[in-house]
Design an enzyme around this catalytic site. Structure first.
Site, PDB file in Angstrom:
ATOM      1  N   GLY A  77       3.848 -19.572  22.117  1.00  0.00           N
ATOM      2  CA  GLY A  77       4.104 -20.955  22.503  1.00  0.00           C
ATOM      3  C   GLY A  77       3.589 -21.401  23.850  1.00  0.00           C
TER       4      GLY A  77
ATOM      5  N   PRO B  38       1.689 -14.502  21.474  1.00  0.00           N
ATOM      6  CA  PRO B  38       0.824 -15.605  21.905  1.00  0.00           C
ATOM      7  C   PRO B  38      -0.309 -15.836  20.920  1.00  0.00           C
ATOM      8  CG  PRO B  38       0.332 -13.643  23.191  1.00  0.00           C
ATOM      9  CD  PRO B  38       1.490 -13.290  22.292  1.00  0.00           C
ATOM     10  N   GLY B  39      -0.637 -17.090  20.696  1.00  0.00           N
ATOM     11  CA  GLY B  39      -1.768 -17.442  19.839  1.00  0.00           C
ATOM     12  C   GLY B  39      -2.720 -18.319  20.639  1.00  0.00           C
ATOM     13  N   ARG B  40      -2.298 -19.584  20.791  1.00  0.00           N
ATOM     14  CA  ARG B  40      -3.119 -20.557  21.516  1.00  0.00           C
ATOM     15  C   ARG B  40      -3.524 -20.063  22.902  1.00  0.00           C
ATOM     16  NH1 ARG B  40      -2.629 -25.923  20.403  1.00  0.00           N
ATOM     17  NH2 ARG B  40      -0.589 -25.469  19.512  1.00  0.00           N
TER      18      ARG B  40
ATOM     19  N   ARG C 133      -7.315 -31.075  14.856  1.00  0.00           N
ATOM     20  CA  ARG C 133      -6.238 -31.320  15.824  1.00  0.00           C
ATOM     21  C   ARG C 133      -6.149 -32.780  16.301  1.00  0.00           C
ATOM     22  NH1 ARG C 133      -5.714 -29.374  20.211  1.00  0.00           N
ATOM     23  NH2 ARG C 133      -3.466 -29.115  20.102  1.00  0.00           N
TER      24      ARG C 133
ATOM     25  N   TYR D  47      -2.566 -34.138  15.376  1.00  0.00           N
ATOM     26  CA  TYR D  47      -1.575 -34.187  16.468  1.00  0.00           C
ATOM     27  C   TYR D  47      -1.923 -35.216  17.541  1.00  0.00           C
ATOM     28  CZ  TYR D  47      -1.042 -29.249  14.895  1.00  0.00           C
ATOM     29  OH  TYR D  47      -0.903 -28.095  14.190  1.00  0.00           O
TER      30      TYR D  47
ATOM     31  N   CYS E 124     -15.098 -39.358   5.602  1.00  0.00           N
ATOM     32  CA  CYS E 124     -14.711 -40.714   5.221  1.00  0.00           C
ATOM     33  C   CYS E 124     -13.218 -40.960   5.406  1.00  0.00           C
ATOM     34  CB  CYS E 124     -15.152 -40.982   3.794  1.00  0.00           C
ATOM     35  SG  CYS E 124     -16.926 -40.817   3.667  1.00  0.00           S
ATOM     36  N   GLU E 125     -12.793 -40.962   6.653  1.00  0.00           N
ATOM     37  CA  GLU E 125     -11.415 -41.246   7.048  1.00  0.00           C
ATOM     38  C   GLU E 125     -11.478 -41.869   8.436  1.00  0.00           C
ATOM     39  OE1 GLU E 125      -8.477 -40.641   5.500  1.00  0.00           O
ATOM     40  OE2 GLU E 125      -9.289 -39.449   3.844  1.00  0.00           O
TER      41      GLU E 125
ATOM     42  N   TYR F  42      -6.473 -22.823  16.518  1.00  0.00           N
ATOM     43  CA  TYR F  42      -6.157 -23.896  15.577  1.00  0.00           C
ATOM     44  C   TYR F  42      -7.374 -24.800  15.356  1.00  0.00           C
ATOM     45  CZ  TYR F  42      -1.664 -21.937  16.693  1.00  0.00           C
ATOM     46  OH  TYR F  42      -0.652 -21.051  16.891  1.00  0.00           O
TER      47      TYR F  42
HETATM   48  C1  LIG Z   1       2.481 -20.198  15.524  1.00  0.00           C
HETATM   49  C2  LIG Z   1       3.365 -19.091  15.915  1.00  0.00           C
HETATM   50  C3  LIG Z   1       3.114 -18.370  17.096  1.00  0.00           C
HETATM   51  C4  LIG Z   1       2.001 -18.704  18.046  1.00  0.00           C
HETATM   52  O1  LIG Z   1       2.178 -19.904  18.706  1.00  0.00           O
HETATM   53  P1  LIG Z   1       1.209 -20.330  19.892  1.00  0.00           P
HETATM   54  O2  LIG Z   1       1.722 -21.627  20.321  1.00  0.00           O
HETATM   55  O3  LIG Z   1      -0.177 -20.408  19.338  1.00  0.00           O
HETATM   56  O4  LIG Z   1       1.302 -19.282  20.956  1.00  0.00           O
HETATM   57  C5  LIG Z   1       3.941 -17.312  17.378  1.00  0.00           C
HETATM   58  N1  LIG Z   1       4.961 -16.974  16.552  1.00  0.00           N
HETATM   59  C6  LIG Z   1       5.230 -17.644  15.420  1.00  0.00           C
HETATM   60  C7  LIG Z   1       6.364 -17.222  14.569  1.00  0.00           C
HETATM   61  C8  LIG Z   1       4.451 -18.723  15.062  1.00  0.00           C
HETATM   62  O5  LIG Z   1       4.722 -19.390  13.945  1.00  0.00           O
END
Ligand SMILES: *Cc1c(COP(=O)(O)O)cnc(C)c1O
Length: 418
Positions: A239, A274-276, A312, A316, A342-343, A371
Protein backbone atom coordinates in the site's frame (compact mmCIF):
# COMPACT_ATOMS: atom_id res chain seq x y z
CA UNK A 1 13.08 8.97 -11.17
CA UNK A 2 16.76 9.30 -12.09
CA UNK A 3 16.62 5.97 -13.93
CA UNK A 4 14.81 7.82 -16.70
CA UNK A 5 16.98 10.85 -17.35
CA UNK A 6 17.99 13.12 -20.21
CA UNK A 7 21.32 13.05 -21.96
CA UNK A 8 21.44 16.21 -24.01
CA UNK A 9 17.94 16.28 -25.46
CA UNK A 10 17.16 12.59 -25.38
CA UNK A 11 15.54 10.46 -22.70
CA UNK A 12 17.61 7.51 -21.52
CA UNK A 13 16.66 4.54 -19.38
CA UNK A 14 19.84 3.74 -17.47
CA UNK A 15 22.41 3.60 -20.30
CA UNK A 16 20.07 3.12 -23.26
CA UNK A 17 18.46 5.77 -25.43
CA UNK A 18 14.66 5.48 -25.39
CA UNK A 19 14.29 6.46 -29.10
CA UNK A 20 16.73 3.67 -29.95
CA UNK A 21 14.54 1.13 -28.17
CA UNK A 22 11.46 2.58 -29.87
CA UNK A 23 13.12 2.15 -33.27
CA UNK A 24 13.68 -1.52 -32.52
CA UNK A 25 10.54 -2.47 -30.55
CA UNK A 26 8.05 -0.22 -32.34
CA UNK A 27 5.49 1.76 -30.33
CA UNK A 28 3.75 1.67 -27.97
CA UNK A 29 5.70 -0.33 -25.38
CA UNK A 30 6.37 -0.55 -21.66
CA UNK A 31 9.94 0.09 -20.51
CA UNK A 32 11.33 -0.94 -17.13
CA UNK A 33 14.62 -0.17 -15.38
CA UNK A 34 16.30 -3.08 -13.64
CA UNK A 35 18.30 -0.71 -11.43
CA UNK A 36 15.11 0.98 -10.19
CA UNK A 37 13.41 -2.34 -9.38
CA UNK A 38 16.46 -3.61 -7.53
CA UNK A 39 16.97 -0.36 -5.62
CA UNK A 40 13.38 -0.26 -4.38
CA UNK A 41 13.46 -3.88 -3.26
CA UNK A 42 16.71 -3.33 -1.39
CA UNK A 43 15.32 -0.16 0.19
CA UNK A 44 12.52 -2.22 1.78
CA UNK A 45 14.80 -5.09 2.66
CA UNK A 46 17.29 -2.92 4.51
CA UNK A 47 14.62 -0.71 6.09
CA UNK A 48 13.14 -3.72 7.90
CA UNK A 49 16.47 -5.42 8.72
CA UNK A 50 15.83 -5.15 12.47
CA UNK A 51 12.91 -7.56 12.35
CA UNK A 52 12.78 -11.01 10.76
CA UNK A 53 10.93 -10.34 7.53
CA UNK A 54 9.93 -11.59 4.10
CA UNK A 55 9.06 -9.31 1.20
CA UNK A 56 6.24 -10.90 -0.80
CA UNK A 57 6.01 -8.73 -3.90
CA UNK A 58 2.35 -8.17 -4.88
CA UNK A 59 2.39 -9.90 -8.26
CA UNK A 60 -0.73 -8.15 -9.51
CA UNK A 61 1.17 -4.85 -9.79
CA UNK A 62 3.29 -6.25 -12.63
CA UNK A 63 3.36 -9.99 -13.12
CA UNK A 64 5.77 -10.34 -16.03
CA UNK A 65 7.89 -13.46 -15.41
CA UNK A 66 11.13 -11.47 -15.57
CA UNK A 67 9.89 -8.96 -13.00
CA UNK A 68 8.83 -11.78 -10.65
CA UNK A 69 12.22 -13.38 -11.19
CA UNK A 70 14.10 -10.18 -10.38
CA UNK A 71 12.44 -9.93 -6.97
CA UNK A 72 12.74 -13.61 -6.18
CA UNK A 73 16.46 -13.57 -7.00
CA UNK A 74 16.82 -10.72 -4.51
CA UNK A 75 15.26 -12.98 -1.87
CA UNK A 76 11.63 -11.99 -2.22
CA UNK A 77 8.48 -14.07 -2.32
CA UNK A 78 5.12 -13.33 -3.89
CA UNK A 79 1.71 -12.16 -2.73
CA UNK A 80 -0.74 -13.73 -5.16
CA UNK A 81 -4.49 -13.34 -5.65
CA UNK A 82 -5.28 -16.08 -8.18
CA UNK A 83 -4.30 -19.47 -9.55
CA UNK A 84 -2.87 -17.64 -12.56
CA UNK A 85 -0.52 -15.67 -10.34
CA UNK A 86 0.45 -18.88 -8.53
CA UNK A 87 1.31 -20.43 -11.89
CA UNK A 88 3.37 -17.40 -12.94
CA UNK A 89 5.19 -17.15 -9.62
CA UNK A 90 6.17 -20.80 -9.60
CA UNK A 91 7.16 -20.61 -13.27
CA UNK A 92 9.37 -17.60 -12.43
CA UNK A 93 11.08 -19.62 -9.71
CA UNK A 94 9.54 -17.99 -6.65
CA UNK A 95 9.93 -20.60 -3.87
CA UNK A 96 6.52 -21.92 -2.80
CA UNK A 97 7.45 -21.42 0.86
CA UNK A 98 7.59 -17.67 0.12
CA UNK A 99 4.14 -17.41 -1.49
CA UNK A 100 1.08 -16.03 0.30
CA UNK A 101 -2.38 -16.25 -1.28
CA UNK A 102 -4.99 -13.52 -0.71
CA UNK A 103 -8.23 -12.65 -2.50
CA UNK A 104 -11.92 -12.76 -1.60
CA UNK A 105 -13.00 -15.29 -4.21
CA UNK A 106 -10.64 -18.24 -4.23
CA UNK A 107 -12.10 -21.30 -5.96
CA UNK A 108 -11.60 -24.97 -5.09
CA UNK A 109 -9.15 -25.62 -7.96
CA UNK A 110 -6.95 -22.68 -6.99
CA UNK A 111 -6.91 -23.77 -3.35
CA UNK A 112 -5.99 -27.33 -4.35
CA UNK A 113 -3.07 -26.21 -6.56
CA UNK A 114 -1.76 -23.93 -3.85
CA UNK A 115 -1.92 -26.80 -1.34
CA UNK A 116 -0.14 -29.19 -3.72
CA UNK A 117 2.59 -26.57 -4.24
CA UNK A 118 2.94 -26.15 -0.47
CA UNK A 119 2.68 -22.37 -0.34
CA UNK A 120 3.50 -20.59 2.91
CA UNK A 121 -0.07 -19.59 3.74
CA UNK A 122 -3.56 -18.59 2.66
CA UNK A 123 -4.70 -15.14 3.67
CA UNK A 124 -8.34 -16.00 4.29
CA UNK A 125 -11.03 -13.40 3.75
CA UNK A 126 -14.22 -15.05 5.07
CA UNK A 127 -15.57 -17.83 7.26
CA UNK A 128 -16.96 -19.72 4.27
CA UNK A 129 -13.55 -19.60 2.60
CA UNK A 130 -11.97 -20.94 5.79
CA UNK A 131 -14.35 -23.91 5.74
CA UNK A 132 -13.73 -24.54 2.04
CA UNK A 133 -9.94 -24.53 2.53
CA UNK A 134 -10.35 -27.03 5.37
CA UNK A 135 -12.47 -29.25 3.13
CA UNK A 136 -10.07 -29.07 0.18
CA UNK A 137 -7.09 -29.71 2.46
CA UNK A 138 -8.86 -32.79 3.78
CA UNK A 139 -9.41 -34.19 0.30
CA UNK A 140 -5.82 -33.38 -0.69
CA UNK A 141 -4.48 -35.01 2.48
CA UNK A 142 -2.84 -31.73 3.51
CA UNK A 143 -2.81 -29.30 6.37
CA UNK A 144 -3.42 -25.75 5.12
CA UNK A 145 -1.48 -22.97 6.84
CA UNK A 146 -3.75 -19.95 7.22
CA UNK A 147 -3.83 -16.35 8.33
CA UNK A 148 -7.05 -14.40 8.61
CA UNK A 149 -7.22 -11.10 6.79
CA UNK A 150 -8.47 -8.79 9.46
CA UNK A 151 -10.10 -5.54 8.58
CA UNK A 152 -9.02 -2.94 11.13
CA UNK A 153 -11.62 -0.38 9.96
CA UNK A 154 -9.13 2.40 9.26
CA UNK A 155 -9.63 5.02 6.57
CA UNK A 156 -6.44 4.93 4.50
CA UNK A 157 -7.16 8.40 3.04
CA UNK A 158 -6.74 7.24 -0.55
CA UNK A 159 -8.92 6.81 -3.66
CA UNK A 160 -12.10 4.87 -2.69
CA UNK A 161 -11.42 2.27 -5.43
CA UNK A 162 -8.13 1.31 -3.75
CA UNK A 163 -9.34 1.59 -0.15
CA UNK A 164 -9.68 -1.91 1.28
CA UNK A 165 -9.64 -1.77 5.06
CA UNK A 166 -12.90 -0.06 5.97
CA UNK A 167 -15.91 -1.74 7.57
CA UNK A 168 -17.93 -1.52 4.32
CA UNK A 169 -15.12 -3.12 2.27
CA UNK A 170 -15.56 -6.49 0.57
CA UNK A 171 -12.09 -7.45 1.82
CA UNK A 172 -11.16 -9.16 5.04
CA UNK A 173 -13.00 -10.00 8.24
CA UNK A 174 -14.19 -7.26 10.58
CA UNK A 175 -11.83 -7.05 13.53
CA UNK A 176 -14.81 -7.35 15.91
CA UNK A 177 -15.84 -10.67 14.32
CA UNK A 178 -12.35 -12.05 13.86
CA UNK A 179 -11.94 -13.74 17.27
CA UNK A 180 -14.88 -16.05 16.67
CA UNK A 181 -13.52 -16.95 13.21
CA UNK A 182 -10.04 -17.57 14.63
CA UNK A 183 -11.54 -19.94 17.21
CA UNK A 184 -13.35 -21.83 14.46
CA UNK A 185 -10.16 -21.94 12.34
CA UNK A 186 -8.29 -23.34 15.32
CA UNK A 187 -10.89 -26.08 15.67
CA UNK A 188 -10.85 -27.20 12.02
CA UNK A 189 -8.65 -30.30 11.72
CA UNK A 190 -7.04 -29.60 8.35
CA UNK A 191 -6.04 -26.03 9.11
CA UNK A 192 -3.05 -24.69 10.98
CA UNK A 193 -3.43 -21.09 12.09
CA UNK A 194 -0.06 -19.40 11.74
CA UNK A 195 -0.70 -15.77 10.94
CA UNK A 196 -2.67 -12.60 10.69
CA UNK A 197 -2.96 -10.39 7.63
CA UNK A 198 -4.03 -6.84 6.86
CA UNK A 199 -3.94 -4.72 3.73
CA UNK A 200 -5.75 -1.43 4.16
CA UNK A 201 -5.41 0.16 0.74
CA UNK A 202 -3.11 1.37 -1.97
CA UNK A 203 -1.25 4.57 -2.87
CA UNK A 204 -1.05 5.56 0.82
CA UNK A 205 0.75 8.84 1.35
CA UNK A 206 0.39 9.16 5.09
CA UNK A 207 1.89 6.88 7.74
CA UNK A 208 -0.92 7.46 10.21
CA UNK A 209 -3.35 4.88 8.82
CA UNK A 210 -0.54 2.28 8.74
CA UNK A 211 0.31 2.99 12.38
CA UNK A 212 -3.31 3.00 13.56
CA UNK A 213 -4.14 -0.21 11.73
CA UNK A 214 -1.03 -1.99 12.93
CA UNK A 215 -1.64 -0.89 16.53
CA UNK A 216 -5.08 -2.47 16.39
CA UNK A 217 -3.68 -5.65 14.88
CA UNK A 218 -0.89 -5.94 17.44
CA UNK A 219 -3.38 -5.47 20.25
CA UNK A 220 -5.53 -8.17 18.66
CA UNK A 221 -2.54 -10.55 18.45
CA UNK A 222 -2.31 -10.19 22.25
CA UNK A 223 -5.97 -11.19 22.62
CA UNK A 224 -5.44 -14.18 20.33
CA UNK A 225 -2.49 -15.29 22.42
CA UNK A 226 -4.59 -15.04 25.57
CA UNK A 227 -7.09 -17.38 23.89
CA UNK A 228 -4.35 -19.88 23.10
CA UNK A 229 -3.83 -18.90 19.46
CA UNK A 230 -0.17 -18.36 18.57
CA UNK A 231 0.57 -16.05 15.67
CA UNK A 232 4.00 -16.54 14.04
CA UNK A 233 3.49 -14.45 10.88
CA UNK A 234 2.31 -10.88 10.86
CA UNK A 235 1.53 -9.85 7.27
CA UNK A 236 1.17 -6.08 7.13
CA UNK A 237 0.17 -5.92 3.45
CA UNK A 238 1.34 -3.39 0.90
CA UNK A 239 0.00 0.00 0.00
CA UNK A 240 2.87 2.45 0.25
CA UNK A 241 2.29 5.20 -2.30
CA UNK A 242 4.58 6.63 -4.95
CA UNK A 243 5.03 10.03 -6.53
CA UNK A 244 2.85 10.44 -9.60
CA UNK A 245 2.52 14.21 -9.44
CA UNK A 246 3.52 16.06 -6.30
CA UNK A 247 2.76 13.49 -3.59
CA UNK A 248 5.50 12.99 -1.03
CA UNK A 249 4.97 9.45 0.27
CA UNK A 250 7.15 8.18 3.11
CA UNK A 251 10.30 6.30 2.15
CA UNK A 252 10.49 2.61 3.10
CA UNK A 253 12.96 3.57 5.85
CA UNK A 254 10.50 6.12 7.26
CA UNK A 255 7.74 3.53 7.14
CA UNK A 256 10.02 1.10 8.96
CA UNK A 257 10.97 3.66 11.56
CA UNK A 258 7.31 4.19 12.38
CA UNK A 259 6.31 0.51 12.36
CA UNK A 260 9.30 -1.44 13.66
CA UNK A 261 8.66 -0.67 17.36
CA UNK A 262 5.14 -2.11 17.01
CA UNK A 263 6.42 -5.04 14.98
CA UNK A 264 9.02 -5.88 17.62
CA UNK A 265 6.31 -5.80 20.24
CA UNK A 266 4.37 -8.39 18.24
CA UNK A 267 7.42 -10.65 18.02
CA UNK A 268 6.38 -12.29 14.73
CA UNK A 269 8.01 -12.88 11.37
CA UNK A 270 6.90 -9.87 9.37
CA UNK A 271 5.58 -10.19 5.84
CA UNK A 272 5.46 -7.12 3.60
CA UNK A 273 3.48 -7.04 0.36
CA UNK A 274 4.62 -3.99 -1.60
CA UNK A 275 3.51 -3.80 -5.22
CA UNK A 276 3.24 -0.26 -6.54
CA UNK A 277 6.13 1.03 -4.43
CA UNK A 278 8.48 -1.58 -5.94
CA UNK A 279 7.47 -1.36 -9.58
CA UNK A 280 5.54 1.88 -10.16
CA UNK A 281 8.32 4.35 -10.77
CA UNK A 282 10.55 1.73 -12.38
CA UNK A 283 8.47 1.76 -15.56
CA UNK A 284 7.17 4.06 -18.27
CA UNK A 285 4.84 3.70 -21.22
CA UNK A 286 6.37 4.96 -24.46
CA UNK A 287 3.95 6.08 -27.15
CA UNK A 288 4.09 7.94 -30.44
CA UNK A 289 2.00 10.92 -31.49
CA UNK A 290 -0.25 9.95 -34.39
CA UNK A 291 -2.10 13.19 -34.98
CA UNK A 292 -2.61 16.60 -33.49
CA UNK A 293 -6.00 18.20 -33.70
CA UNK A 294 -7.55 21.48 -32.60
CA UNK A 295 -11.25 21.93 -32.20
CA UNK A 296 -12.90 25.11 -30.89
CA UNK A 297 -9.86 26.24 -29.02
CA UNK A 298 -9.03 22.81 -27.62
CA UNK A 299 -5.88 20.88 -28.53
CA UNK A 300 -5.62 17.14 -28.75
CA UNK A 301 -2.56 14.95 -29.00
CA UNK A 302 -3.74 11.61 -30.33
CA UNK A 303 -1.20 8.93 -29.45
CA UNK A 304 -0.83 5.25 -30.35
CA UNK A 305 -1.27 3.90 -26.79
CA UNK A 306 -4.68 3.79 -25.19
CA UNK A 307 -6.74 2.76 -22.20
CA UNK A 308 -6.36 -0.86 -23.33
CA UNK A 309 -2.65 -0.49 -22.49
CA UNK A 310 -2.87 1.76 -19.40
CA UNK A 311 -6.28 2.14 -17.82
CA UNK A 312 -5.38 4.02 -14.62
CA UNK A 313 -6.40 7.52 -15.84
CA UNK A 314 -9.77 6.17 -17.04
CA UNK A 315 -10.36 3.95 -14.02
CA UNK A 316 -9.10 6.10 -11.12
CA UNK A 317 -8.80 9.56 -12.67
CA UNK A 318 -5.13 8.88 -12.02
CA UNK A 319 -2.53 11.53 -12.80
CA UNK A 320 0.57 10.48 -14.73
CA UNK A 321 3.37 12.84 -15.60
CA UNK A 322 3.92 12.94 -19.38
CA UNK A 323 7.19 13.98 -20.99
CA UNK A 324 8.38 14.37 -24.55
CA UNK A 325 11.08 11.73 -25.10
CA UNK A 326 13.16 14.20 -27.12
CA UNK A 327 13.31 17.78 -25.90
CA UNK A 328 12.64 20.23 -28.68
CA UNK A 329 12.64 23.54 -26.86
CA UNK A 330 9.25 24.33 -28.40
CA UNK A 331 6.88 26.35 -26.25
CA UNK A 332 4.30 24.50 -24.19
CA UNK A 333 0.68 24.22 -25.23
CA UNK A 334 -2.29 22.99 -23.26
CA UNK A 335 -3.61 19.72 -24.70
CA UNK A 336 -5.69 16.64 -23.95
CA UNK A 337 -3.50 13.59 -24.53
CA UNK A 338 -5.79 10.84 -25.77
CA UNK A 339 -5.62 7.33 -27.18
CA UNK A 340 -7.20 5.70 -30.24
CA UNK A 341 -9.81 3.67 -28.31
CA UNK A 342 -13.44 4.50 -29.02
CA UNK A 343 -14.31 5.81 -25.55
CA UNK A 344 -14.26 9.35 -24.23
CA UNK A 345 -12.62 7.90 -21.13
CA UNK A 346 -9.60 6.96 -23.22
CA UNK A 347 -7.24 9.72 -22.13
CA UNK A 348 -3.88 9.97 -20.39
CA UNK A 349 -4.18 13.64 -19.44
CA UNK A 350 -6.60 16.52 -19.77
CA UNK A 351 -5.66 20.15 -20.31
CA UNK A 352 -2.00 19.31 -19.74
CA UNK A 353 0.82 21.80 -20.34
CA UNK A 354 3.27 20.02 -22.61
CA UNK A 355 5.80 21.19 -25.20
CA UNK A 356 4.16 21.14 -28.63
CA UNK A 357 4.67 17.73 -30.24
CA UNK A 358 4.36 16.77 -33.89
CA UNK A 359 3.08 13.52 -35.40
CA UNK A 360 5.75 10.83 -35.24
CA UNK A 361 7.36 12.19 -32.06
CA UNK A 362 7.56 10.13 -28.87
CA UNK A 363 6.21 10.77 -25.43
CA UNK A 364 6.60 8.91 -22.15
CA UNK A 365 3.86 8.31 -19.60
CA UNK A 366 5.80 8.18 -16.34
CA UNK A 367 5.09 6.03 -13.28
CA UNK A 368 3.58 3.24 -15.37
CA UNK A 369 5.52 0.26 -13.99
CA UNK A 370 2.72 -0.90 -11.66
CA UNK A 371 -0.92 -1.56 -12.59
CA UNK A 372 0.00 -0.75 -16.19
CA UNK A 373 0.54 -3.82 -18.33
CA UNK A 374 -1.06 -6.04 -15.69
CA UNK A 375 -4.40 -4.26 -16.23
CA UNK A 376 -4.16 -4.27 -20.03
CA UNK A 377 -7.05 -5.57 -22.11
CA UNK A 378 -7.80 -6.37 -25.72
CA UNK A 379 -10.59 -3.80 -25.95
CA UNK A 380 -11.10 -2.58 -29.51
CA UNK A 381 -9.18 -5.74 -30.55
CA UNK A 382 -5.86 -4.13 -29.79
CA UNK A 383 -3.05 -6.66 -29.36
CA UNK A 384 -1.13 -6.33 -26.08
CA UNK A 385 2.04 -4.30 -26.36
CA UNK A 386 5.62 -5.41 -25.63
CA UNK A 387 7.53 -4.98 -22.39
CA UNK A 388 11.21 -4.10 -22.45
CA UNK A 389 13.69 -4.32 -19.58
CA UNK A 390 16.87 -2.25 -19.46
CA UNK A 391 19.88 -3.30 -17.42
CA UNK A 392 22.89 -1.03 -17.71
CA UNK A 393 23.62 -0.44 -21.38
CA UNK A 394 21.53 -3.36 -22.65
CA UNK A 395 17.84 -3.90 -23.24
CA UNK A 396 15.80 -7.08 -23.41
CA UNK A 397 12.36 -7.83 -24.81
CA UNK A 398 10.62 -9.47 -21.86
CA UNK A 399 7.33 -9.73 -23.76
CA UNK A 400 6.81 -9.70 -27.50
CA UNK A 401 4.11 -7.63 -29.12
CA UNK A 402 1.00 -9.75 -29.65
CA UNK A 403 -0.16 -10.58 -33.15
CA UNK A 404 -3.69 -10.50 -34.50
CA UNK A 405 -3.81 -14.29 -34.35
CA UNK A 406 -3.36 -14.02 -30.54
CA UNK A 407 -6.64 -12.09 -30.39
CA UNK A 408 -8.72 -14.98 -31.72
CA UNK A 409 -6.68 -17.90 -30.38
CA UNK A 410 -9.45 -19.22 -28.12
CA UNK A 411 -12.46 -18.39 -30.26
CA UNK A 412 -14.54 -21.12 -31.89
CA UNK A 413 -17.07 -20.92 -34.68
CA UNK A 414 -20.06 -23.25 -34.15
CA UNK A 415 -20.80 -25.71 -36.94
CA UNK A 416 -23.96 -23.93 -38.10
CA UNK A 417 -21.83 -20.91 -39.03
CA UNK A 418 -18.96 -22.82 -40.52
C1 LIG B 1 -2.92 -5.13 -4.13
C2 LIG B 1 -2.43 -5.75 -2.90
C3 LIG B 1 -1.15 -5.45 -2.42
C4 LIG B 1 -0.23 -4.46 -3.07
O1 LIG B 1 -0.67 -3.15 -2.97
P1 LIG B 1 0.26 -1.95 -3.43
O2 LIG B 1 -0.55 -0.76 -3.16
O3 LIG B 1 0.56 -2.13 -4.88
O4 LIG B 1 1.51 -2.00 -2.61
C5 LIG B 1 -0.72 -6.11 -1.29
N1 LIG B 1 -1.51 -7.02 -0.66
C6 LIG B 1 -2.75 -7.32 -1.10
C7 LIG B 1 -3.56 -8.32 -0.36
C8 LIG B 1 -3.25 -6.71 -2.22
O5 LIG B 1 -4.48 -7.00 -2.64
Amino acid sequence: MEDFHFVDKEMFCEGVSVPRIAAEAGTPFYLYSYAALERQFKAFDSAFRDVPHLICYAAKANSNLSILKIFSRLGGGADIVSGGELFRSLRAGVPAEKIVFAGVGKVRGEIASALRSNILMFNVESLQELRLINEVAKSEGKIARVALRVNPNIDPLTHPYVSTGMKQSKFGIDIDEAMKDYLEAQSLPHLKVIGIHQHIGSQLIDLKPFIEALSKIVEFIGKLKASGIEISYLDIGGGLGITYQDETPPLPCEMAEALVPLLKQAGCIVILEPGRSLAGNAGILVSRVLFTKSTSGKNFLIVDAGMSDLIRPALYQAYHEIKPVVRTGRPPVKADIVGPVCESGDFFAKAREIAQLEPGELLAVMGAGAYGFSMASHYNSRPNIPEVLVKGDKFFMIREREEYEDLIRHEKIPSFLA
